[in-house]
Design a protein around this motif. Structure first.
Motif: not given
Length: 166
Positions: A125-128, A150-152, A154-159
């Motif tokens: 989780d990028k924000a986390g 944010e736009f690197d 990779q996804p913003q989140r992944k389980p």
């Protein structure tokens, strides 16, 4: 799973590079980031470069430690494949996993000097990651660091993947 404001348990685990590593956050004077991971978890592999960046910036001002649930040989091979540039300890008997009780890997526990759990993040989780990076940097007397752009690409989140101790 340990929650915010819980106290980190004390434990001693073997370090991948030899010797023992002790987690006694109650006696620690620096913040500590514990990272539970598995070598065969794609989400863990995605997370490690961000944590390498954080660990390099922090230097000795804070501790970043990876806890691997499994054997030394598989861990050593994986660390060579996707580099982890901070200490790796072995939770072979799942002692730490049972105490901290992460539901999935990766799970990050940010622990204050003195042992209080300040934050947790499960999965990617990028924000986390950025929240943890800002807090550990601030507590270590460093400028907050943005480790996950944010736009690197990779996804913003992944389980994550299910923890082995469950």
């Amino acid at each position: 799973m340990l929650q915010l404001d819980d106290h980190s348990p004390a434990l001693t685990l073997p370090a991948l590079d030899g010797g023992d590593w002790t987690c006694d956050a109650a006696a620690e004077t620096r913040p500590t980031l514990l990272v539970f991971f598995e070598t065969d978890c794609p989400t863990c592999q995605l997370t490690m470069p961000y944590l390498n960046r954080l660990a390099a910036d922090l230097g000795e001002a804070a501790r970043v430690v990876a806890l691997r649930q499994g054997s030394p040989s598989a861990t050593r091979a994986a660390v060579e494949q996707f580099p982890i540039d901070f200490p790796v300890v072995l939770d072979v008997e799942l002692q730490a996993s049972k105490l901290f009780d992460p539901l999935a890997v990766p799970t990050l526990f940010l622990i204050a000097a003195g042992g209080t759990i300040l934050r947790t993040v499960t999965g990617f989780d990028k924000a986390g990651l950025n929240d943890i990076a800002a807090e550990i940097c601030t507590r270590a007397g460093r400028q907050p660091l943005l480790i996950a752009e944010e736009f690197d690409g990779q996804p913003q989140r992944k389980p994550g993947c299910t923890s082995r101790h469950l």
